[in-house]
Design a protein around this motif. Sequence first.
Motif, short mmCIF file in Angstrom:
data_model
loop_
_atom_site.label_atom_id
_atom_site.label_comp_id
_atom_site.label_asym_id
_atom_site.label_seq_id
_atom_site.Cartn_x
_atom_site.Cartn_y
_atom_site.Cartn_z
N VAL A 43 10.64 5.87 9.99
CA VAL A 43 9.84 5.48 11.10
C VAL A 43 10.76 5.01 12.39
O VAL A 43 10.30 5.13 13.21
CB VAL A 43 9.32 3.89 10.44
N GLU A 44 11.91 4.90 12.24
CA GLU A 44 12.65 4.32 13.38
C GLU A 44 12.74 5.80 14.30
O GLU A 44 12.84 5.87 15.58
CB GLU A 44 14.21 4.01 13.17
N MET A 45 12.95 7.01 13.54
CA MET A 45 12.73 8.31 14.24
C MET A 45 11.53 8.40 15.01
O MET A 45 11.58 8.86 15.87
CB MET A 45 13.14 9.41 13.52
N LEU A 46 10.43 8.10 14.25
CA LEU A 46 9.04 8.40 14.72
C LEU A 46 8.57 7.32 16.02
O LEU A 46 8.06 7.63 16.90
CB LEU A 46 7.88 7.98 13.55
N GLU A 47 9.24 6.03 15.84
CA GLU A 47 9.34 5.10 17.01
C GLU A 47 9.89 5.57 18.31
O GLU A 47 9.26 5.56 19.34
CB GLU A 47 9.70 3.89 16.51
N GLN A 48 11.00 6.52 17.99
CA GLN A 48 11.61 7.04 19.08
C GLN A 48 10.52 8.32 19.66
O GLN A 48 10.50 8.56 20.89
CB GLN A 48 12.91 7.56 18.81
N LEU A 49 10.24 8.99 18.67
CA LEU A 49 9.18 10.27 19.13
C LEU A 49 8.17 9.45 19.81
O LEU A 49 7.48 10.16 20.91
CB LEU A 49 8.94 11.11 17.75
N TYR B 131 4.42 -1.15 11.38
CA TYR B 131 3.91 -1.37 12.74
C TYR B 131 4.41 -0.29 13.69
O TYR B 131 5.28 -0.34 13.98
CB TYR B 131 3.73 -2.67 12.90
N SER B 132 3.37 0.12 14.53
CA SER B 132 3.85 1.14 15.70
C SER B 132 4.29 0.27 16.94
O SER B 132 3.28 -0.77 17.13
CB SER B 132 2.73 1.90 16.17
N GLU C 102 0.79 -1.24 0.04
CA GLU C 102 0.11 -0.02 0.16
C GLU C 102 0.88 1.21 0.22
O GLU C 102 0.54 2.37 -0.37
CB GLU C 102 -0.94 -0.05 1.09
N THR C 103 2.01 1.32 0.32
CA THR C 103 3.01 2.26 0.47
C THR C 103 4.02 2.29 -0.44
O THR C 103 4.78 3.26 -0.66
CB THR C 103 3.58 2.54 1.87
N ALA C 104 4.14 1.46 -1.45
CA ALA C 104 5.01 1.37 -2.41
C ALA C 104 5.07 2.43 -3.29
O ALA C 104 6.31 2.63 -4.09
CB ALA C 104 4.76 0.11 -3.48
N GLU C 105 4.09 2.98 -3.78
CA GLU C 105 4.24 4.14 -4.88
C GLU C 105 4.02 5.58 -4.19
O GLU C 105 3.36 6.34 -4.95
CB GLU C 105 2.99 3.96 -5.60
N ILE C 106 4.42 5.71 -2.92
CA ILE C 106 4.55 7.28 -2.23
C ILE C 106 5.71 7.91 -2.61
O ILE C 106 5.86 9.06 -2.02
CB ILE C 106 4.33 7.06 -1.10
N GLY C 107 6.58 7.49 -3.31
CA GLY C 107 7.84 8.39 -3.95
C GLY C 107 8.92 8.47 -2.73
O GLY C 107 9.86 9.10 -2.85
N ILE C 108 8.72 7.24 -1.98
CA ILE C 108 10.01 7.12 -0.83
C ILE C 108 10.39 5.85 -0.74
O ILE C 108 9.39 4.98 -0.49
CB ILE C 108 9.48 7.58 0.64
N LYS C 109 11.88 5.73 -1.09
CA LYS C 109 12.25 4.10 -1.00
C LYS C 109 12.00 3.87 0.47
O LYS C 109 11.88 4.18 1.50
CB LYS C 109 13.63 4.06 -1.16
N LYS C 110 11.86 2.44 0.36
CA LYS C 110 11.95 1.53 1.60
C LYS C 110 12.58 1.66 2.67
O LYS C 110 12.50 2.19 3.85
CB LYS C 110 11.46 0.17 1.50
N SER C 111 13.75 2.13 2.25
CA SER C 111 14.99 2.10 3.33
C SER C 111 14.97 3.59 3.89
O SER C 111 15.02 3.87 5.00
CB SER C 111 16.22 2.03 2.40
N ASN C 112 14.47 4.54 2.98
CA ASN C 112 14.18 5.76 3.76
C ASN C 112 13.05 5.99 4.61
O ASN C 112 12.97 6.49 5.78
CB ASN C 112 13.83 6.73 2.67
N ARG C 113 11.88 5.08 4.14
CA ARG C 113 10.70 5.05 5.06
C ARG C 113 11.31 4.25 6.23
O ARG C 113 10.58 4.79 7.53
CB ARG C 113 9.78 4.39 4.30
N LYS C 114 11.93 3.19 6.12
CA LYS C 114 12.47 2.64 7.51
C LYS C 114 13.10 3.64 8.45
O LYS C 114 12.92 3.64 9.65
CB LYS C 114 13.14 1.37 6.99
N ALA C 115 14.06 4.57 7.69
CA ALA C 115 14.74 5.47 8.87
C ALA C 115 13.95 6.44 9.41
O ALA C 115 13.95 6.78 10.33
CB ALA C 115 15.93 6.10 7.88
N ILE D 85 10.05 2.24 26.70
CA ILE D 85 11.31 2.49 27.53
C ILE D 85 12.55 2.38 26.84
O ILE D 85 13.54 2.89 27.09
CB ILE D 85 11.25 1.82 28.84
N GLU D 86 12.61 1.26 26.01
CA GLU D 86 13.85 0.88 25.39
C GLU D 86 14.10 2.04 24.20
O GLU D 86 15.28 2.41 24.10
CB GLU D 86 13.65 -0.40 24.65
N LEU D 87 13.17 2.65 23.68
CA LEU D 87 13.31 3.54 22.53
C LEU D 87 13.51 4.97 23.00
O LEU D 87 13.94 6.01 22.38
CB LEU D 87 12.01 3.48 21.46
#
Length: 162
Positions: free
Chosen positions: A19-25, A79-80, A4-17, A88-90
């Motif tokens: 998301v890692e920031m958003l998980e910390q937030l 997934y969130s 569902e997110t394959a065509e939003i113009g952001i590579k999966k590796s960039n989305r993953k990076a 607590i870990e993040l």
Amino acid sequence: MKSETAEIGIKKSNRKAVVEMLEQLLADEFLMYTKYRNSHWNVEGPDFHTKHVFFEEEYGKLETILDAVAERIRMLGFYSPGTMKRFIELSHLEENGPKQNDSISFMEILLEDHQTVIAFIRKSISENAEEHNDEGTADFITGILQQHEEMAWMLRASVKKF
């Protein structure tokens, strides 16, 4: 079948990076939300009623932010996190409370937390836009930054000593 997110113009590796920031937030927001709840439940002193109401209003704002951050993670195809252990870990924040239950003691800790979150978001804005090609998340967290700046200002004005 494409994701569902394959065509939003952001590579999966960039989305993953991103998301890692958003998980910390999300973890920071959840820990701060819990600390506001603690403040609301346990504040004592001559300003009890006004601070009890104040802390409730503020954790309501954080509850809205929490939901928005978790949904942004989902929009990016991941997934969130959703457990206290993972939060607590993040988190960049300490799971700490004041030595006393007066409003100033609670507010000083919360102010430190807001300042930590503000610095993290400020650093993350350009990373998301420039390094990860995700101006949407950069704009999204800019709005969250502004909310934290306002919340920190309220706390800073409340703990100011003359």
